[in-house]
Design a protein around this motif. Structure first.
Motif, short mmCIF file in Angstrom:
data_model
loop_
_atom_site.label_atom_id
_atom_site.label_comp_id
_atom_site.label_asym_id
_atom_site.label_seq_id
_atom_site.Cartn_x
_atom_site.Cartn_y
_atom_site.Cartn_z
N VAL A 1 -8.32 11.41 14.22
CA VAL A 1 -8.29 12.16 13.19
C VAL A 1 -9.34 10.59 12.14
O VAL A 1 -9.14 9.53 12.45
N ALA A 2 -9.37 11.20 10.85
CA ALA A 2 -9.49 10.09 9.91
C ALA A 2 -8.51 8.79 9.03
O ALA A 2 -7.45 9.77 9.65
N ALA A 3 -8.78 7.66 8.97
CA ALA A 3 -8.34 6.72 8.43
C ALA A 3 -8.17 5.73 8.45
O ALA A 3 -9.18 5.22 8.57
N ARG B 1 0.34 2.50 19.31
CA ARG B 1 1.16 3.80 19.70
C ARG B 1 0.69 5.08 19.53
O ARG B 1 -0.28 6.02 18.31
N THR B 2 1.96 6.00 19.82
CA THR B 2 1.11 7.38 18.56
C THR B 2 1.97 7.58 17.74
O THR B 2 2.84 7.03 17.03
N PRO B 3 1.52 8.68 16.71
CA PRO B 3 2.13 8.97 15.34
C PRO B 3 3.94 9.02 15.58
O PRO B 3 4.18 8.13 14.32
N GLU B 4 4.53 9.51 16.54
CA GLU B 4 5.35 9.79 16.73
C GLU B 4 6.43 8.30 17.12
O GLU B 4 7.39 8.37 16.19
N GLU B 5 5.75 7.32 17.65
CA GLU B 5 5.92 6.26 17.93
C GLU B 5 6.27 4.86 16.75
O GLU B 5 7.07 4.53 16.52
N ALA B 6 5.55 5.51 16.25
CA ALA B 6 5.02 4.19 14.99
C ALA B 6 5.97 5.20 13.77
O ALA B 6 5.87 4.56 12.46
N ARG B 7 6.38 6.09 13.81
CA ARG B 7 7.04 7.64 12.42
C ARG B 7 6.01 7.39 11.42
O ARG B 7 6.57 6.75 10.00
N MET B 8 4.70 7.86 11.30
CA MET B 8 4.00 8.13 10.67
C MET B 8 3.15 9.78 10.79
O MET B 8 2.79 9.30 11.44
N PRO B 9 3.82 10.64 10.29
CA PRO B 9 3.56 11.76 10.84
C PRO B 9 2.20 11.79 10.02
O PRO B 9 1.95 11.52 8.76
N TYR C 1 -2.73 9.84 7.50
CA TYR C 1 -1.75 9.18 7.17
C TYR C 1 -0.93 9.20 6.50
O TYR C 1 -0.09 9.47 5.61
N CYS C 2 -2.31 8.69 5.52
CA CYS C 2 -1.59 8.52 3.56
C CYS C 2 -2.33 9.00 2.85
O CYS C 2 -1.90 9.07 1.36
N GLY C 3 -3.45 9.43 3.11
CA GLY C 3 -4.19 10.69 1.83
C GLY C 3 -5.56 9.63 1.38
O GLY C 3 -5.99 9.32 0.55
N ALA C 4 -5.33 7.81 1.27
CA ALA C 4 -6.57 6.78 0.48
C ALA C 4 -7.90 7.98 1.48
O ALA C 4 -8.20 8.08 2.10
#
Length: 155
Positions: free
Chosen positions: A113-115, A126-134, A87-90
């Motif tokens: 996925v790794a996060a 939530r799904t990534p779409e629901e959380a607005r986290m592409p 999601y953010c690359g960290a």
């Protein structure tokens, strides 16, 4: 004597590393003429050969198993995603399910996925779409065994 000092690095005919063999097997390979010494200790000898440290196979060995789909495992998700948050690359520290497990999401390459912990907590149930986290990439994929092996060696 340590384990590494008794083992000999083995290269394919194309100079790709294949792993290590124990010293007696390395000597047998030399005398059967299936390998040549790429790097050795010239001050010590085994018959006509220098004491081997690195052997190279004379003929190329095709490793079909490297081109199969890898079996899913948690560590493989981190290797596939190069230890980066999707999601953010960290730096990734957790595995996130795109379709949450509470909604029937599976432990699979295509659903995990790794996060990093903050992104995983923010996404929640939530799904990534629901959380607005592409996702930073198109979609998760099933890696080949060879990709996982290469990433593990590089890590």
């Amino acid at each position: 004597m340590s384990h590494r000092s008794r083992s000999v690095t083995l290269l394919n005919a194309s100079y790709e590393p294949l792993g290590h063999v124990d010293f007696p097997k390395a000597v047998r390979m030399l005398f059967r003429q299936v390998a040549v010494v790429e790097e050795g200790d010239e001050t010590r000898r085994i018959g006509p050969h220098p004491w081997p440290r690195v052997l190279r196979l004379v003929r190329y060995v095709f490793q079909a198993w490297l081109y199969r789909e890898a079996a899913w495992h948690r560590g493989g998700v981190f290797l596939r995603d190069k230890h980066r948050c999707a999601y953010c690359g960290a730096k990734a520290t957790t595995v996130d399910h795109l379709v949450p497990r509470s909604r029937g999401g599976q432990w699979s390459w295509l659903n995990c996925v790794a996060a990093c912990s903050p992104c995983n907590a923010r996404k929640g149930n939530r799904t990534p779409e629901e959380a607005r986290m592409p996702l930073r990439f198109a979609s998760p994929r099933v890696p080949l065994v060879g990709e996982i092996v290469r990433e593990r060696r590089a890590a």
